[in-house]
Design a protein around this motif. Sequence first.
Motif, short mmCIF file in Angstrom:
data_model
loop_
_atom_site.label_atom_id
_atom_site.label_comp_id
_atom_site.label_asym_id
_atom_site.label_seq_id
_atom_site.Cartn_x
_atom_site.Cartn_y
_atom_site.Cartn_z
N PHE A 225 16.23 -4.36 -14.83
CA PHE A 225 15.25 -3.32 -14.59
C PHE A 225 14.45 -2.98 -15.84
N GLN A 226 13.26 -2.40 -15.60
CA GLN A 226 12.36 -2.05 -16.70
C GLN A 226 13.03 -1.02 -17.62
N THR A 227 13.74 -0.06 -17.02
CA THR A 227 14.52 0.87 -17.84
C THR A 227 15.98 0.50 -17.68
N ASP B 276 12.45 -7.61 -15.75
CA ASP B 276 11.32 -6.68 -15.87
C ASP B 276 11.28 -6.11 -17.29
N GLU B 277 10.39 -6.63 -18.10
CA GLU B 277 10.20 -6.24 -19.50
C GLU B 277 11.50 -6.32 -20.32
N PRO B 278 12.09 -7.51 -20.40
CA PRO B 278 13.35 -7.63 -21.14
C PRO B 278 13.21 -7.36 -22.63
N PRO C 277 -2.00 -5.42 -17.27
CA PRO C 277 -1.96 -4.11 -17.92
C PRO C 277 -1.01 -3.14 -17.21
N ASN C 278 -0.74 -2.02 -17.84
CA ASN C 278 0.10 -0.98 -17.22
C ASN C 278 -0.47 -0.60 -15.86
N GLY C 279 0.41 -0.46 -14.90
CA GLY C 279 -0.01 -0.03 -13.57
C GLY C 279 -0.64 -1.14 -12.74
N ALA C 280 -0.59 -2.38 -13.24
CA ALA C 280 -1.24 -3.50 -12.53
C ALA C 280 -0.52 -3.84 -11.23
N GLY C 281 0.76 -3.46 -11.13
CA GLY C 281 1.51 -3.75 -9.90
C GLY C 281 2.68 -4.70 -10.10
N LYS C 282 3.04 -4.99 -11.34
CA LYS C 282 4.06 -6.00 -11.63
C LYS C 282 5.44 -5.59 -11.10
N THR C 283 5.86 -4.38 -11.43
CA THR C 283 7.19 -3.94 -10.96
C THR C 283 7.20 -3.84 -9.43
N THR C 284 6.08 -3.45 -8.86
CA THR C 284 6.00 -3.38 -7.40
C THR C 284 6.22 -4.77 -6.80
N VAL C 285 5.68 -5.80 -7.44
CA VAL C 285 5.90 -7.18 -6.96
C VAL C 285 7.40 -7.49 -6.99
N ARG D 203 0.85 -1.19 0.00
CA ARG D 203 0.00 0.00 0.00
C ARG D 203 0.88 1.24 0.00
N PHE D 204 0.66 2.12 -0.99
CA PHE D 204 1.37 3.40 -1.02
C PHE D 204 0.37 4.46 -0.60
N SER D 205 0.50 5.02 0.56
CA SER D 205 -0.49 5.94 1.15
C SER D 205 -1.91 5.50 0.76
N GLY D 206 -2.56 6.19 -0.16
CA GLY D 206 -3.95 5.84 -0.47
C GLY D 206 -4.13 4.70 -1.47
N LEU D 207 -3.04 4.24 -2.07
CA LEU D 207 -3.19 3.31 -3.20
C LEU D 207 -2.77 1.89 -2.84
N GLN D 208 -3.69 0.94 -3.06
CA GLN D 208 -3.35 -0.47 -2.85
C GLN D 208 -2.77 -1.00 -4.15
N ALA D 209 -1.44 -0.94 -4.28
CA ALA D 209 -0.79 -1.31 -5.56
C ALA D 209 -0.79 -2.82 -5.77
N VAL D 210 -0.64 -3.58 -4.69
CA VAL D 210 -0.68 -5.05 -4.76
C VAL D 210 -1.54 -5.51 -3.60
N VAL E 21 13.48 -4.01 -2.37
CA VAL E 21 13.44 -2.55 -2.55
C VAL E 21 12.30 -1.98 -1.70
N TYR E 22 11.17 -2.67 -1.70
CA TYR E 22 10.05 -2.30 -0.83
C TYR E 22 9.79 -3.43 0.16
N ARG E 23 9.39 -3.05 1.36
CA ARG E 23 8.94 -4.04 2.33
C ARG E 23 7.42 -4.17 2.17
N1 LIG Z 1 6.84 4.28 -4.95
C1 LIG Z 1 5.56 4.42 -5.27
N2 LIG Z 1 4.78 5.32 -4.64
C2 LIG Z 1 3.47 5.48 -4.96
N3 LIG Z 1 2.83 4.75 -5.90
C3 LIG Z 1 3.56 3.84 -6.57
C4 LIG Z 1 4.95 3.63 -6.30
N4 LIG Z 1 5.40 2.63 -7.13
C5 LIG Z 1 4.35 2.28 -7.87
N5 LIG Z 1 3.25 2.98 -7.54
C6 LIG Z 1 1.91 2.85 -8.12
O1 LIG Z 1 1.55 1.49 -7.97
C7 LIG Z 1 0.82 1.04 -9.10
C8 LIG Z 1 1.52 -0.14 -9.71
O2 LIG Z 1 2.72 0.29 -10.33
P1 LIG Z 1 3.76 -0.68 -11.00
O3 LIG Z 1 4.89 0.14 -11.47
O4 LIG Z 1 4.04 -1.79 -10.07
O5 LIG Z 1 2.92 -1.22 -12.24
P2 LIG Z 1 3.37 -2.14 -13.46
O6 LIG Z 1 2.39 -3.25 -13.54
O7 LIG Z 1 4.80 -2.46 -13.35
O8 LIG Z 1 3.11 -1.17 -14.71
P3 LIG Z 1 3.89 -1.05 -16.12
O9 LIG Z 1 3.37 -2.16 -16.98
O10 LIG Z 1 3.45 0.29 -16.63
O11 LIG Z 1 5.34 -1.12 -15.86
C9 LIG Z 1 0.71 2.23 -10.04
O12 LIG Z 1 -0.53 2.86 -9.82
C10 LIG Z 1 1.86 3.11 -9.62
O13 LIG Z 1 1.61 4.45 -9.89
#
Ligand SMILES: Nc1ncnc2c1ncn2[C@@H]1O[C@H](COP(=O)(O)OP(=O)(O)OP(=O)(O)O)[C@@H](O)[C@H]1O
Length: 277
Positions: free
Chosen positions: A86-88, A178-180, A39-47, A14-21, A54-56
């Motif tokens: 890394f993705q980039t 991450d997106e090779p 899809p984009n923003g689904a939470g993959k990189t966060t996983v 959870r990032f403040s208000g957002l449940q990313a995963v 990198v994140y707890r």
């Molecule tokens: N450090 C952070 N602080 C706040 N929100 C974050 C942070 N990292 C990611 N998010 C949010 O968490 C959600 C998931 O992001 P993430 O980068 O994990 O998606 P993704 O599936 O990898 O997307 P993409 O396919 O575009 O790479 C997004 O809404 C993103 O804006």
Amino acid sequence: MSAPLLRLEEVGMRFSGLQAVDALDFSVDAGKVVGLIGPNGAGKTTVFNMITGVYRPTAGRILWQGRDITGAPPYRVAALGIYRTFQTIRLFSGMTVLENVQAGLHLQTRQQWWQGLLGTPAQRREEVSQVAQVRALLERLELAHCADENATSLSYGLQRRVELARALIASPRLLILDEPAAGLNDQESLELNRTILSIRDGGVTVLLVEHDMNVVMNVTDHIVCINFGRKIAEGTPEQIRNDPKVIEAYLGQDDDDDDWNDESVAGAAASERRAPI
Ligand SMILES: Nc1ncnc2c1ncn2[C@@H]1O[C@H](COP(=O)(O)OP(=O)(O)OP(=O)(O)O)[C@@H](O)[C@H]1O
Ligand SMILES: [Mg+2]
């Protein structure tokens, strides 16, 4: 039955208000290529950022061979044999391909930093053996021809390959990509498929995020699909490409996102039949 190599149990971020995963469960079995898609923003990189320390996670547990590693810092995760790209692209500019890849060995360097300053025989022997090891890997990845070139001056496809080499040189148990295929042309992405399969056949387990469905459907043994941080489907590539929830998630993607429109799940299935690896 032995524990999977990696297991996520009810993991949340959870990032403040957002449940990313959210309450994410999945396992990665040793010797497999597992795809994490969505899809984009689904939470993959966060996983990936949670797995690599990198994140707890704000909820749940991450298990490595049954051992709880939740919240372990990146250097400890790397010491377990979990390496990533890394993705980039994040290569060191001003350094050659060989030096960039050699940097991936730093955790395994036995000599103390002061031995490097003094140039002791042990330090020189280690340097020589590391360079030989790097050159052998560059040969295997068809990068030998540019070993002494500045890494960041290479084509995008080659830079991605150098990143892969830098992670592989550390002899990972689990390689996280991450997106090779991002930015690769069709030929380069076909080559990437072969490289990933040869990495797996060399005994390295692979977990990858990828939007290019020709890569995902051709190299993975198992796929986990997430949307809005939650798992919506899991199964073989065949099961995933026919899953209505996955297709719906793809179609819900913005029109200007060509990753998902050009190569829809079903489209990738058709192109795979046309051009099997
Ligand atoms: N450090 C952070 N602080 C706040 N929100 C974050 C942070 N990292 C990611 N998010 C949010 O968490 C959600 C998931 O992001 P993430 O980068 O994990 O998606 P993704 O599936 O990898 O997307 P993409 O396919 O575009 O790479 C997004 O809404 C993103 O804006
Ligand atoms: Mg991402």
